[in-house]
Scaffold this motif. Structure first.
Motif, PDB file in Angstrom:
ATOM      1  N   GLY A   1       0.836  -1.185   0.000  1.00  0.00           N
ATOM      2  CA  GLY A   1       0.000   0.000   0.000  1.00  0.00           C
ATOM      3  C   GLY A   1       0.877   1.244   0.000  1.00  0.00           C
ATOM      4  N   PRO A   2       0.258   2.430  -0.017  1.00  0.00           N
ATOM      5  CA  PRO A   2       1.051   3.657   0.083  1.00  0.00           C
ATOM      6  C   PRO A   2       1.788   3.669   1.419  1.00  0.00           C
ATOM      7  N   ARG A   3       3.101   3.828   1.365  1.00  0.00           N
ATOM      8  CA  ARG A   3       3.908   3.682   2.582  1.00  0.00           C
ATOM      9  C   ARG A   3       4.397   5.024   3.108  1.00  0.00           C
ATOM     10  N   ARG A   4       4.327   5.144   4.429  1.00  0.00           N
ATOM     11  CA  ARG A   4       4.836   6.312   5.129  1.00  0.00           C
ATOM     12  C   ARG A   4       6.263   5.998   5.588  1.00  0.00           C
ATOM     13  N   PRO A   5       7.001   7.002   6.011  1.00  0.00           N
ATOM     14  CA  PRO A   5       8.357   6.741   6.514  1.00  0.00           C
ATOM     15  C   PRO A   5       8.380   5.698   7.643  1.00  0.00           C
ATOM     16  N   SER A   6       7.370   5.722   8.505  1.00  0.00           N
ATOM     17  CA  SER A   6       7.342   4.738   9.601  1.00  0.00           C
ATOM     18  C   SER A   6       7.120   3.316   9.072  1.00  0.00           C
TER      19      SER A   6
END
Length: 159
Positions: free
Chosen positions: A91-96
């Motif tokens: 999925g769309p990934r965040r830095p975390s």
């Protein structure tokens, strides 16, 4: 970072809500066989009884009873989520997500409630089975295919 404290009661019966990161997706019903396989493999390694379960397009509710002497439900959920996610596009990934090497498919946390007695268990199971109706996915619990309500009907325990 929050420090979540979850009860650790061996042999407990617990109601769970587990959701996808992207609410409104239909991934869980579209990939129902993948989910079933993840649950089957996890139960083979770390047994638990399924008292009730309903899978909706973007979240699920379950009631489990852990074996006597065991209290670790978090590892079971971690394994189910990881097994389900393997092989799916990220999925769309965040830095975390990148830092934790997460696929960004599931919400990180889940909600749990330790069941207190027979009336509470009956209410939790009923909540599971009625949830597709509440969400407008089926006119009756029996009309929703991804639910243990069918097992309850076969054994004469529904409604």
């Amino acid at each position: 970072m929050p420090n979540y404290k979850r009860p650790r009661v061996p042999g407990a019966t617990i109601f769970f809500t587990v959701a996808l990161r992207e609410r409104g997706d239909d991934l869980l019903v579209r990939e129902i066989d993948r989910l079933r396989d993840a649950v089957r493999k996890t139960r083979a390694e770390r047994p638990f009884r399924i008292d009730a379960w309903v899978v909706l397009p973007d979240h699920l509710h379950a009631v489990w009873t852990l074996p006597e002497g065991e209290a670790d439900f978090s590892t079971r959920w971690r394994l189910i989520k990881a097994r389900f996610s393997r092989g799916l596009p990220r999925g769309p990934r965040r830095p975390s997500d990148l830092a934790r090497n997460e696929r960004a498919i599931w919400q990180r946390r889940f909600w749990e409630h330790h069941v207190r007695g027979a009336a509470d268990l009956a209410a939790c199971k009923r909540y599971c089975h009625l949830n597709p109706v509440r969400h407008g996915l089926a006119e009756t619990p029996e009309a929703w295919p991804f639910s243990t309500v069918h097992r309850e009907i076969r054994h004469g325990r529904w409604p």
